[in-house]
Design a protein around this motif. Sequence first.
Motif, short mmCIF file in Angstrom:
data_model
loop_
_atom_site.label_atom_id
_atom_site.label_comp_id
_atom_site.label_asym_id
_atom_site.label_seq_id
_atom_site.Cartn_x
_atom_site.Cartn_y
_atom_site.Cartn_z
N GLY A 17 55.44 66.99 -19.38
CA GLY A 17 56.77 66.95 -18.78
C GLY A 17 57.11 65.56 -18.26
N VAL A 18 58.34 65.42 -17.84
CA VAL A 18 58.83 64.14 -17.35
C VAL A 18 58.06 63.71 -16.11
N ARG A 19 57.84 64.65 -15.19
CA ARG A 19 57.10 64.31 -13.97
C ARG A 19 55.67 63.88 -14.27
N GLN A 20 55.07 64.53 -15.24
CA GLN A 20 53.69 64.19 -15.58
C GLN A 20 53.62 62.78 -16.18
N THR A 22 55.80 60.38 -15.74
CA THR A 22 56.13 59.45 -14.67
C THR A 22 54.93 59.23 -13.77
N GLY A 23 54.19 60.27 -13.47
CA GLY A 23 52.98 60.14 -12.66
C GLY A 23 51.95 59.26 -13.33
N TRP A 24 51.78 59.43 -14.64
CA TRP A 24 50.84 58.58 -15.38
C TRP A 24 51.29 57.13 -15.35
N ARG A 27 50.75 55.56 -11.77
CA ARG A 27 49.36 55.45 -11.32
C ARG A 27 48.68 54.23 -11.89
N GLU A 36 43.95 62.35 -19.65
CA GLU A 36 45.28 61.87 -19.26
C GLU A 36 45.62 60.56 -19.97
#
Length: 160
Positions: A17-20, A22-24, A27, A36
């Motif tokens: 997803g977009v949030r995932q 973006t989190g990658w 980080r 990941e």
Amino acid sequence: MRPRRRRIHVVAPTPPGVRQVTGWMMRHPDHLGDEERRQFIAVLAQCPELTVIHRHVGTLVKILTTRSRQHLKDWVTATRAEDLPGLHTLAGLEKDSDAVVQGVTTCWNSGPVEGRVNHIKMIKRQMFGRAKLPLLSPPPEASPAHRRSRQPPPPGLTRP
């Protein structure tokens, strides 16, 4: 009659997803796990725009951690040259460049003040709609009419 055949449906893994993603992207690369990192590289390979955004975000992170004034101006110029509208809004920091440069180069911040303002706004949102007429009017014993109608107790019923 012949029994019905069961069809086996092969379900492909769901894309991240977009949030995932973006989190990658936000980080540090050292903090990504092997799986990941593999998924993130696959996403970047499928979308060249994300690769460009990842490069610009990484550069901005380095600028903010080193507090480099000159590199910030170069970053804004390089970001304006790209055809990515999402980065153009972030590159719009040049409208108030003096404040941005001060915010990047100094160690002072308004975090505690902003946190307190956020807390006050949260309380205000929680109380919205609760201030009805009974809460706003004075208590009944404070009204002058109530004080006049109150009679003192008879002498035999007073407390010691």
